[in-house]
Design an enzyme around this catalytic site. Structure first.
Site, mmCIF file in Angstrom:
data_model
loop_
_atom_site.group_PDB
_atom_site.id
_atom_site.type_symbol
_atom_site.label_atom_id
_atom_site.label_comp_id
_atom_site.label_asym_id
_atom_site.label_seq_id
_atom_site.Cartn_x
_atom_site.Cartn_y
_atom_site.Cartn_z
ATOM 1 N N GLU A 271 96.181 98.055 41.107
ATOM 2 C CA GLU A 271 95.714 98.521 39.797
ATOM 3 C C GLU A 271 95.393 97.375 38.847
ATOM 4 O OE1 GLU A 271 95.651 102.096 38.683
ATOM 5 O OE2 GLU A 271 95.658 102.499 40.824
ATOM 6 N N HIS B 183 101.516 102.694 34.997
ATOM 7 C CA HIS B 183 101.273 101.252 35.117
ATOM 8 C C HIS B 183 102.411 100.544 34.402
ATOM 9 C CE1 HIS B 183 96.710 102.191 35.257
ATOM 10 N NE2 HIS B 183 97.118 101.887 36.470
ATOM 11 N N CYS C 111 95.506 98.553 27.630
ATOM 12 C CA CYS C 111 94.705 99.095 28.741
ATOM 13 C C CYS C 111 93.239 98.755 28.555
ATOM 14 C CB CYS C 111 94.793 100.617 28.790
ATOM 15 S SG CYS C 111 96.444 101.262 28.975
#
Ligand code: SUG
Length: 445
Positions: free
Chosen positions: A175, A248, A369
């Site tokens: 990720e 995450h 993010c």
């Protein structure tokens, strides 16, 4: 030591920003699914944050939206006809697939790639590995275009090395920078790279409420490819955090300089990893600062609702560090109080700035993010395509571009509208000249 700066490359929110409810384990995305989004507001909120960072003296770049709806992905699933017919048929016959192939999720560029600065790598080049994002179909289609964009911007082979995304299959997820941090005395000094993983790809996880996305083997492969293995520490996300919605690690922890800011419940067996960090940092000549936020000060649920740890922790040119936070962290009393105390105290955080990023937050994407950190020396910065680096004039031009092209209301049923495809393409076509990327999109080739 060579001087270096950290450039934040924010994802420009794409014109199809919508609430698809696509990400299991991301509680905000799951809760917002089916709602009405405002792509115009989302993109303007992002640009406002970029402008503010620039005004704090922090260099700012952008990465372009991906083309969505992504017609090649629909064709790969058997849809035929003209591009407009493909999208219209997707809307009628496979609306969930169309939602997946229309997501603007590439806006969260912390998931675009893992990047190791040249001061960390054996060959003295900046290394890039685009994230395979294998855990979610709608995100797994991002990496080919991400790789193309990164290779276009960071084209100079004397400075930049690009690796392929980690091969997928089973649980071999990667990720990107959302599970990767760096500790160092200053940006240009050799850094310790902290890879946070959720599981082994070959491990069976029974009865977990939500599954982690990042495989240890993927993180290890990236460390090897980047030539940073000696300065690397691997640490595991806690099951508790994953199951509470920390899909995450950047939802519960963030690094900058010598500081690791994290929630008490973020990691498994943290003391073992922290000892390794202390030892390696000592060899690099700095002392790490572990800034733990206790569950009694900020319950895990508040951390995840507010995205306190998804703030950007950035070094200011005049010294000190700023936290760039979402408005939700101001609206949540425990996190607001923690931030106020941190700024008033003698710790590393000297300023806090809150931003309205609610459009992105409703899909589980906070300030951190939305940005990909790239540490660059002056020579490396001079070697990149300048069109993606922002100044006041460019931000103003991008705001005008958004205002001209974006809708202020979008819901699932609109995605099959063939006019939307035409609108998006007209907008992206204009954008590529605005930021000097050339004919980078499939529809332009
Ligand atoms: O992968 N949300 C993204 C949010 C990514 C946040 N990034 C970081 N934490 N670095 C995700 O889950 C939701 C899309 C939707 O439901 O429409 C989404 O993809």
């Amino acid at each position: 030591m060579t001087q270096a700066v950290e450039v934040n490359f924010d994802g420009l929110v794409g014109p199809t920003h919508n609430y698809g409810g696509l990400s299991v384990g991301n509680v905000a995305s799951m809760a917002s699914g089916g709602g009405v989004s405002n792509p115009k507001a989302a993109a303007l909120q992002g640009l406002q944050k970029m402008r503010a960072l620039m005004n704090l003296g922090i260099p700012q770049g952008i990465l372009p939206p991906h083309e969505r709806p992504f017609v090649p992905a629909l064709r790969a699933m058997g849809f035929t006809g003209s591009d407009n017919e493909v999208v219209a048929a997707g809307g009628k016959r496979a609306p969930v697939l169309l939602r997946n192939t229309s997501s603007a999720s590439a806006m969260w560029t912390a998931n675009a790639a893992t990047i190791s600065p040249s001061s960390d790598t054996e060959d003295g080049r900046v290394h890039f590995t685009p994230a395979n994002l294998a855990a979610m179909y709608h995100r797994s289609i991002e990496h080919p275009f991400t790789a193309r964009v990164l290779k276009t911007i960071f084209a100079d082979e004397a400075h930049f090395t690009h690796h392929g995304a980690i091969p997928t299959g089973g649980a071999m997820g990667d990720e990107g920078a959302a599970n990767h941090g760096r500790l160092c005395s200053e940006h240009g000094a050799p850094g310790l790279e902290l890879f946070v993983y959720g599981r082994s790809a070959f491990e069976q996880l029974d009865r977990w409420r939500f599954l982690p996305r990042q495989a240890l083997e993927a993180s290890q492969a990236i460390a090897k490819a980047h030539g940073v293995t000696d300065s690397t520490v691997f640490i595991r996300q806690s099951q508790k955090a994953v199951e509470a919605g920390a899909f995450h690690n950047d939802v519960v922890g963030v690094t900058n300089g010598t500081t690791l800011l994290y929630h008490e419940d973020a990691y498994e067996e943290k003391e073992v990893a922290f000892d390794a960090i202390r030892r390696k940092a000592e060899g690099m000549g700095f002392e790490p600062h572990f800034l733990e936020v206790s569950a009694s000060d900020v319950p895990l649920e508040d951390a995840i609702r507010s995205y306190l740890f998804n703030s950007q922790l950035v070094s200011l040119p005049q010294g000190g560090m700023a936290l760039i936070l979402p408005g939700e962290a101001e609206a949540t009393s425990s996190t607001r109080a923690w931030v106020a105390n941190a700024v008033a105290g003698n710790g590393p955080i000297t300023e806090a700035h809150y931003f309205d990023l609610n459009q992105s937050m409703k899909n589980g994407g906070g300030p951190a993010c939305l940005r990909l950190r790239v540490v660059l020396t002056e020579a490396e910065k001079a070697a990149i395509g300048p069109g993606v680096l922002l100044d006041e004039e460019k931000v103003t031009a991008l705001e005008a571009w958004v205002t001209r092209h974006y809708r202020d209301r979008l819901e699932a049923d609109d995605l099959g509208d063939p006019y939307l495809l035409d609108e998006v393409r007209a907008a992206l076509d204009e954008l590529t000249s605005l930021v000097g990327l050339g004919s980078i999109y499939d529809f332009q080739r």
